[in-house]
Motif scaffolding. Structure first.
Motif: not given
Length: 909
Positions: A652-659
């Motif tokens: 989820e942390a990586e998803q939030a950053k790339v989103t």
């Protein structure tokens, strides 16, 4: 007999020389045998005497007297006599004339108000003398004229200027500035010329360089910084009346004899070294001007004759700012060297020792084996081996510094000859045709038509990336983006060697990635560094992953995750195969993998450890050669694949950053483009929260397919800053390795341990107690503290403290004061603020002399190292070694300096 000899000298020699400079025998320009009333109290010579010649100005007032002697006499023998004549003229007309002393063979010019007599090549013209009289009347002392900080704003540049202006005020006429390439030699020169012009100390300037490109570059810089001055270039034997004139040495050789000896007030010789003076010395002998030599060659390598030409007989130039100094001051970057010789360069080519397949190749090419008997040094001289050139180009493509697309950064390859440059170019064409279609490498030398235009493309455009050159780019060409140099030729001149290195030393920040150039790479194929007995730092690995390689590996990872989760892998395989199909089949790097690529296109394998390693380590790096898409599109596809991989991993942390990055990119698309307008509904959907709540593979694939091709239409948006003050705490800690055997600790824990140690030692070490009470420490005391701290168990060094406190520019004394004096937890970046403040202080005091500027630089170093400074410290070592402050500054300036330095320390603390 003597009168007759003198008369003959005048008739046969001096009259002709005067006429050549425009002094015809007419009452309005030249008068012979002028009766003068001289002051002779003894009466030995009589009060009525005759001056040989008097040269008149356009106003009828005498400009100069000429005292003639016969050829067997010393031309200086009439010096006192001429001075008496000049005094008599000054009494009568109120203006002191200039004096010429001559015996027909030698001429000495005496500007009594400013200089002792000096030998000159001919007589001044009336225009020259009237210009000199104007300067005498209106010139200001140079120490009263402030330096323009808008042109030269660095402290060492100011000191260089003051070394020259103070020398001019002290009646010196020859100067040599030695400044490392990239430190602003031309800007320093422009600021010096500006100062001399504003002081009315010079009125006509000549700038000489050895190539047209360097003249063009210098003219452009002068125009940018002195837009109101008249500038002109001397070409094809045509002269001009501009105040600042530019010429190559060969062009000036065509015209100098038509110009008078006093035509220029200042002659600037760029890249002044022995070969220039051997070939063009006649120019410098002809013009009686202030002469300024410029060079970037380290002083150890400057020929003794060059020093003598500029009256630097002791081997010390007028000013020296070295490459090492510039690196230490962070004004230039250092280089790393990759020493790379081919097999044939090392062993040579001997027909009888070649392996049988190579012998057969030689025979097939019509070469007899007994013809092949060459040392490695004969390559590109006695023998041409295209395979050696191919090896050099492959080495360059493998090892060069590259950008995010995997293309080499701006590079110069120095070749032996134009024919060699052509062969290297053909190696690029044969081995990397897909890159050459984009124009990656070009020959730039004097044999190529419109080479200047190609050079401009190299400087200012994306392509070409690689300039293959012979001599034309060795010196003076300013391309800060260069990060690779290839020495594909042996270099035997120290001067040229350092000039070539200088092509890569300039500071640069890559606009596309924001990365700062920290150093640059030199690939040396001819052991030039060993020849000059240099032992540079070797090249280290710079692992970088070009975007196409990154994209392939992300899609590979996606394929493996899909397979592991028993999801449909066909779309991922199709994407991977499409990337493989885009590879240039004829590339030298791709050819060895034809069988593997064909197998992958026909039947994609089942995942395994072996397959994964082969695809990631062997096939993925080839993607840097694929002519895929633009930088913005590639970057967006990488973000989309990162998001897909993160979604499959439930990260989820990586998803939030790339989103966040993807949304910013979609928002930044230009609204007035039809292609963008057609997807307006999809844009609004992607920018809403609903799109991201229920992600799936189909939605992610549509996102990439829809918007990646539109990324070329991105517009830059100004960043906005929101200021807020909320309580925060550390949730992620960095790990500090501080010991010689790998000891480590979390930064926060390490800081606490160091603080306890320092406070305990403050009671034991007198030096630390002094620091705690606010006193300054000597270098020896600081070194002693450093040695005590760098012991078991914590091995405290300035470097580990910088990592632990996250302040890369703070000094050891900064950290110790911070710990002992319990100052605010924020350690500022003092170095930048103190440097900027000193630069501002110098700019506000533009009248400072060179020795004062040198002392100020030493004070700045002391402030950076020790903090606050006392009045007494200015008179103690190390500052007293630089100069005696009482002799350099008046009392009020000393007090101002101390107050400024301490206020600066307080503000920066």
């Amino acid at each position: 007999m003597s009168d007759r000899n003198e008369s003959l000298t005048r008739t046969e020699l001096i009259d002709i020389q005067l006429a050549r400079s425009g002094w015809s025998k007419s009452r309005c320009t030249l008068i012979e045998e002028v009766l003068l009333q001289t002051a002779d109290p003894s009466g030995t010579y009589g009060n009525e005497q005759f001056a040989d010649y008097v040269l008149l100005g356009s106003d009828g007032i005498p400009l100069a007297v000429v005292e003639a002697k016969r050829t067997s006499r010393d031309e200086l023998s009439g010096k006192r006599q001429a001075a008496d004549y000049a005094d008599a003229i000054k009494t009568k007309f109120g203006v002191a004339p200039f004096i010429f002393l001559t015996n027909g063979k030698e001429i000495q010019f005496w500007d009594r108000d400013r200089y002792p007599p000096r030998k000159i090549a001919g007589f001044y013209t009336r225009d020259d003398l009237e210009r000199l009289r104007h300067q005498q009347r209106y010139a200001q002392p140079l120490h009263d004229v402030a330096i323009n900080a808008d042109i030269a704003d660095r402290d060492y540049q100011n000191e260089a200027i003051r070394r020259v202006t103070e020398g001019v005020d002290a009646a010196k006429r020859r100067f040599l500035l030695v400044m490392a390439t990239g430190t602003g030699k031309t800007r320093t020169t422009i600021s010096l010329v500006d100062t001399l012009l504003r002081a009315k100390r010079v009125q006509r300037v000549l700038f000489l360089a050895d190539r047209r490109e360097l003249v063009r570059q210098a003219m452009s810089e002068f125009k940018a910084h002195l837009p109101n001055e008249s500038l002109a270039r001397i070409e094809s034997g045509e002269t001009t009346g501009a105040r600042i004139q530019f010429s190559t040495y060969p062009s000036m050789m065509q015209v100098y004899e038509r110009l008078s000896v006093g035509y220029y007030d200042l002659v600037i010789a760029d890249e002044s070294h022995r070969s220039i003076y051997q070939r063009y010395k006649a120019i410098f002998d002809h013009f009686d001007a202030i002469q300024l030599g410029l060079t970037a060659t380290p002083t150890d390598y400057i020929d003794h004759n060059t020093f003598e030409l500029f009256d630097c007989g002791d081997g010390a130039p007028s000013y020296y700012y070295s490459y090492d100094q510039a690196i230490g001051d962070k004004n230039l970057v250092n280089y790393r060297v990759l020493d790379a010789q081919t097999n044939f360069q090392i062993k040579g080519i001997q027909g009888d020792t070649l392996p049988e397949p190579l012998k057969q190749m030689a025979r097939d090419q019509g070469v007899e084996l007994d013809e092949l008997n060459f040392d490695g040094s004969d390559i590109e001289k006695g023998i041409v081996n295209q395979g050696t050139n191919d090896a050099m180009i492959r080495e360059f493509m493998d090892k060069s510094r590259k950008d995010v697309r995997g293309l080499p950064h701006k590079s110069i390859i120095f070749s032996v000859s134009h024919a060699h440059a052509k062969r290297l170019y053909e190696s690029f064409n044969r081995l990397y045709p897909e890159l050459q279609r984009q124009g990656m490498a070009e020959i730039i030398d004097s044999h190529m038509e419109r080479a200047d235009a190609t050079l401009d493309d190299f400087k200012y455009k994306t392509m070409p990336r690689v300039a293959i050159s012979v001599d034309m780019l060795d010196t003076g060409v300013d391309v800060p983006a260069i990060q690779n140099l290839v020495f594909a030729k042996p270099v035997f001149s120290r001067v040229k060697f350092w000039q070539m290195i200088g092509r890569g030393t300039r500071l640069h920040t890559d606009k596309a990635s924001g990365k700062v150039k920290k150093d640059f790479l030199i690939i040396d194929h001819w052991k030039n560094f060993a020849y000059f007995k240099l032992k540079p730092d070797g090249e280290v690995d710079h692992p970088s992953e070009p975007l196409p390689v990154r994209l392939f590996r992300l899609r590979l990872e996606k394929w493996l995750l899909l397979h592991a989760q028993q999801l449909d892998t066909d779309p991922a395989v199709t994407e991977l195969q499409a990337m493989l199909a885009a590879l240039p089949r004829q590339s030298i790097n791709v050819r060895p993998h034809w069988d593997e690529l064909d197998a992958l296109m026909q039947q994609w394998p089942t995942p395994s450890q072996t397959v994964q390693e082969q695809l990631s380590q062997t096939i993925a790096p080839l993607m840097r050669l694929a002519p895929l898409s633009g930088l913005d599109e590639l970057q967006f596809r990488v973000w989309c694949e990162r998001l897909t991989v993160a979604w499959l991993k439930s990260d989820e942390a990586e998803q939030a950053k790339v989103t966040e990055r993807i949304q910013e990119a979609v928002v930044s698309l230009a609204n007035n483009i039809p292609e963008v307008q057609r997807v307006q509904e999809q844009r609004a959907w992607v920018c809403s929260a609903g799109f991201w709540k229920h992600l799936d593979l189909s939605r992610l694939a549509t996102l990439q397919a829809t918007f990646a091709p539109l990324m070329r239409y991105r517009t830059s948006t100004p960043s906005t800053t929101v200021e807020i003050n909320l309580p925060d705490s550390i949730t992620q800690r960095s790990w500090i390795i501080y010991g010689p055997t790998g000891e480590g600790a979390f930064a926060e824990s390490y800081r606490e341990q160091v603080e306890v140690l320092v406070r305990r030692l403050a009671d034991e070490l007198p030096a630390l107690a002094k620091l705690k009470s606010g006193e300054n420490l000597s270098d020896d005391e600081l070194d002693s503290i450093a040695a005590t701290l760098n012991q078991t168990d914590l091995f405290v060094t300035e470097d580990t403290l910088r990592k632990a406190f996250e302040h890369p520019a703070a000094s050891l004394s900064d950290f110790l004061r911070h710990i002992l004096c319990e100052e605010d937890a924020h350690l500022p970046n003092r170095e930048q603020r103190i440097n900027a403040a000193f630069d501002s202080f110098i700019a506000q005091h533009g009248y400072l002399r060179a020795n004062q500027l040198n002392f100020l630089r030493a004070v700045k170093t002391a402030v950076l190292r020790h903090g606050r400074i006392t009045r007494a410290a200015l008179s103690e070592p190390p500052l007293s070694r630089v100069g005696r402050v009482e002799a350099l500054f008046p009392p009020q300036d000393i007090e101002e300096l101390v107050a400024f330095a301490n206020q600066l320390v307080d503000e920066a603390a």
